[in-house]
Design an enzyme around this catalytic site. Structure first.
Site, short mmCIF file in Angstrom:
data_model
loop_
_atom_site.label_atom_id
_atom_site.label_comp_id
_atom_site.label_asym_id
_atom_site.label_seq_id
_atom_site.Cartn_x
_atom_site.Cartn_y
_atom_site.Cartn_z
N HIS A 1 0.80 -1.23 0.00
CA HIS A 1 0.00 0.00 0.00
C HIS A 1 0.83 1.27 0.00
O HIS A 1 0.29 2.37 0.13
CB HIS A 1 -0.95 0.01 1.20
CG HIS A 1 -1.88 -1.16 1.22
ND1 HIS A 1 -1.56 -2.34 1.84
CD2 HIS A 1 -3.11 -1.33 0.67
CE1 HIS A 1 -2.56 -3.20 1.69
NE2 HIS A 1 -3.51 -2.62 0.99
N GLY B 1 -4.33 11.33 10.49
CA GLY B 1 -5.31 10.48 9.80
C GLY B 1 -5.52 10.95 8.37
O GLY B 1 -5.62 10.15 7.44
N ARG C 1 -3.47 16.47 5.52
CA ARG C 1 -2.74 17.03 6.66
C ARG C 1 -1.25 16.67 6.56
O ARG C 1 -0.39 17.44 6.96
CB ARG C 1 -3.34 16.52 7.97
CG ARG C 1 -2.99 17.40 9.12
CD ARG C 1 -4.06 17.43 10.17
NE ARG C 1 -5.18 18.26 9.83
CZ ARG C 1 -6.33 18.29 10.49
NH1 ARG C 1 -6.49 17.53 11.55
NH2 ARG C 1 -7.30 19.08 10.12
N GLU D 1 -10.60 8.36 20.54
CA GLU D 1 -10.16 8.53 19.16
C GLU D 1 -10.30 7.17 18.48
O GLU D 1 -11.08 6.35 18.95
CB GLU D 1 -8.76 9.16 19.09
CG GLU D 1 -7.69 8.52 19.94
CD GLU D 1 -7.07 7.32 19.26
OE1 GLU D 1 -7.38 6.19 19.71
OE2 GLU D 1 -6.28 7.49 18.34
N MET D 2 -9.58 6.90 17.40
CA MET D 2 -9.89 5.67 16.67
C MET D 2 -8.68 4.85 16.22
O MET D 2 -8.85 3.90 15.45
CB MET D 2 -10.80 6.00 15.47
CG MET D 2 -12.08 6.69 15.85
SD MET D 2 -13.19 7.02 14.49
CE MET D 2 -13.91 5.41 14.25
N SER E 1 -10.86 17.99 19.89
CA SER E 1 -11.65 18.71 18.89
C SER E 1 -13.11 18.80 19.28
O SER E 1 -13.86 19.60 18.72
CB SER E 1 -11.53 18.02 17.53
OG SER E 1 -12.04 16.70 17.62
N ASP E 2 -13.53 17.96 20.21
CA ASP E 2 -14.93 18.02 20.65
C ASP E 2 -15.04 17.40 22.04
O ASP E 2 -14.12 16.73 22.49
CB ASP E 2 -15.85 17.29 19.66
CG ASP E 2 -15.40 15.88 19.39
OD1 ASP E 2 -15.88 14.97 20.07
OD2 ASP E 2 -14.53 15.68 18.52
N1 HPA Z 1 -14.83 9.84 18.61
C1 HPA Z 1 -13.89 9.20 17.92
N2 HPA Z 1 -12.89 9.81 17.33
C2 HPA Z 1 -12.80 11.15 17.46
C3 HPA Z 1 -13.75 11.87 18.18
C4 HPA Z 1 -14.80 11.18 18.79
O1 HPA Z 1 -15.67 11.76 19.44
N3 HPA Z 1 -13.40 13.18 18.12
C5 HPA Z 1 -12.28 13.25 17.38
N4 HPA Z 1 -11.91 12.02 16.99
#
Ligand code: HPA
Length: 234
Positions: free
Chosen positions: A4, A20, A24, A177-178, A201-202
């Protein structure tokens, strides 16, 4: 070439920043690298190598979520010999005192993803201590509001009414996050260092959003923190 990543061996530096979003990675290369050279565009997953303050550094997107980052990180470690991998991403804050733009250094990462089920027990993915300590020291020197703790690498972004989800915060998870759990686990397998630096970010406790300017400034603070961290590591 790996499956990849369309780079030749030697095209990728030992230290790499992993956002991600591939755009960016382009931003990082154009804004912070001297003489950036693009080494990947397979599937649009842009990657670049250049120098930062004289040190050879790379950056590449990982995509979102554990399956995507797992593919890229495995190839970076196995085929290209990367040694220091720093995820630069965003996360959701899970404590009332954590504000937007604060930084979470993911000391450890749990997950609801199934890949840790390869273990006959419960593996605990952790950050590399040298990277973590260096990033924390630099963040303190820069007066960046920083939390160090456990994140959850979730398989779901839109996470509603999942039974038992309150356990994560009850047991000390401070951000969501993920990707970090996979990054840490795969880096451990290949004896490399890894750290996830996440900008908040939130938050479930905050209902306003960042302005575009705030986002950009904040991003730059996180990116220079990550770059100076890998600069300080051998
Ligand atoms: N969940 C998962 N990943 C994220 C989130 C979230 O609320 N905010 C930024 N990345």
């Amino acid at each position: 070439m790996s499956t990849h990543i369309g780079a030749a061996k030697g095209d990728i530096a030992e230290s790499i920043l992993l956002p991600g979003d591939p755009l960016r990675a382009k931003y990082i290369a154009e804004k912070f690298f001297d003489n950036p050279i693009q080494f990947n565009n397979v599937r649009g997953m842009l990657g670049y190598t250049g120098t930062y303050k004289g040190k050879r550094v790379s950056t590449m997107g990982t995509g979102m979520g554990i399956p995507s980052i797992s593919i890229y990180v495995t190839e970076l470690l196995k085929e290209y010999g990367c040694k220091n991998l720093v995820r630069v991403g965003t996360c959701g804050g899970l404590l009332p005192e954590i504000g937007l733009k604060d930084i979470i250094l993911a000391q450890g990462a749990c997950t609801d993803n199934a890949f840790l089920n390869i273990f006959p027990g419960h593996y605990a993915p952790i950050a590399n201590f040298d990277l973590l300590r260096t990033a924390h020291d630099l963040a303190c020197q820069r007066n960046i509001k920083t939390y160090v703790g456990l994140v959850k690498s979730s398989d779901m972004f839109y996470y509603e009414n999942v039974p038992g989800s309150e356990y994560w915060t009850q047991y000390g998870v401070i951000g969501v996050e993920m990707e970090a759990a996979a990054l840490y686990t795969i880096a451990a397998k290949y004896k490399a260092r890894a750290l996830a630096i996440c900008s908040v970010s939130d938050s479930a406790f905050i209902d306003h959003e960042l302005t575009a300017l705030e986002r950009e400034r904040n991003l730059d603070n996180m990116l220079t923190l990550a770059l100076d961290t890998v600069l300080a590591i051998d």
